[in-house]
Write a protein that holds these residues in place. Structure first.
Motif, PDB file in Angstrom:
ATOM      1  N   PHE A  19       0.837  -1.202   0.000  1.00  0.00           N
ATOM      2  CA  PHE A  19       0.000   0.000   0.000  1.00  0.00           C
ATOM      3  C   PHE A  19       0.870   1.249   0.000  1.00  0.00           C
ATOM      4  N   ASP A  20       1.929   1.247   0.803  1.00  0.00           N
ATOM      5  CA  ASP A  20       2.852   2.392   0.838  1.00  0.00           C
ATOM      6  C   ASP A  20       3.469   2.638  -0.533  1.00  0.00           C
ATOM      7  N   ALA A  21       3.883   1.561  -1.207  1.00  0.00           N
ATOM      8  CA  ALA A  21       4.471   1.701  -2.542  1.00  0.00           C
ATOM      9  C   ALA A  21       3.449   2.240  -3.535  1.00  0.00           C
ATOM     10  N   PHE A  22       2.204   1.778  -3.401  1.00  0.00           N
ATOM     11  CA  PHE A  22       1.136   2.269  -4.279  1.00  0.00           C
ATOM     12  C   PHE A  22       0.917   3.768  -4.083  1.00  0.00           C
ATOM     13  N   ILE A  23       0.844   4.204  -2.849  1.00  0.00           N
ATOM     14  CA  ILE A  23       0.595   5.613  -2.551  1.00  0.00           C
ATOM     15  C   ILE A  23       1.768   6.480  -2.991  1.00  0.00           C
ATOM     16  N   ARG A  24       2.972   5.977  -2.844  1.00  0.00           N
ATOM     17  CA  ARG A  24       4.160   6.770  -3.197  1.00  0.00           C
ATOM     18  C   ARG A  24       4.315   6.965  -4.703  1.00  0.00           C
TER      19      ARG A  24
END
Length: 136
Positions: free
Chosen positions: A61-66
């Motif tokens: 999720f963090d990678a998606f948001i970034r």
């Protein structure tokens, strides 16, 4: 009590219920409402990066948001979200038009910023640079 009896009852709470449903099948709006609810936390994490530090989220999720760090990427995601809600107008007019309009305006601003080759600048108030130092 039948529907005809309900309308003859002069009970305004019943009228309110039927008016709120707009006499259309509610189940037709539910998927778009769910989509709108899903958009909310995604937008919060995109616009308030500080939340990625304080909320337990997965690395995927963090990678998606970034991914959404440039103006063009934000314009694309906001435009896609807006288009998804504009599709709810196929069923009929509903309150979902309000977030569709707001998302379209946000997409427009990000698109203009991208076309003007402005670098994305995060607001310090919303968790941009400098917030971590203020907390520590």
């Amino acid at each position: 009590m039948t529907i005809a009896e309900e309308f003859k009852s002069r009970n305004f709470s019943i009228y309110g219920q039927w008016y709120a449903l707009n006499l259309k099948p509610l189940s037709m709006y539910i998927p778009f409402g769910i989509i709108s609810i899903i958009y909310s936390p995604i937008l919060l994490f995109i616009e308030v990066p500080f939340l990625l530090r304080i909320c337990p989220t997965s690395s995927k999720f963090d990678a998606f948001i970034r991914r959404f760090t440039t103006n063009f990427m934000r314009a694309i995601v906001y435009g896609a979200m807006s288009a998804g809600l504009w599709l709810s107008l196929i069923i009929g007019t509903s309150a979902l038009i309000a977030p569709a309009v707001v998302l379209a305006i946000a997409a427009f601003f990000y698109l203009v910023a991208g076309l003007m080759k402005q670098e994305f600048t995060g607001s310090k108030t919303l968790g941009g640079q400098g917030v971590a130092q203020m907390i520590v």
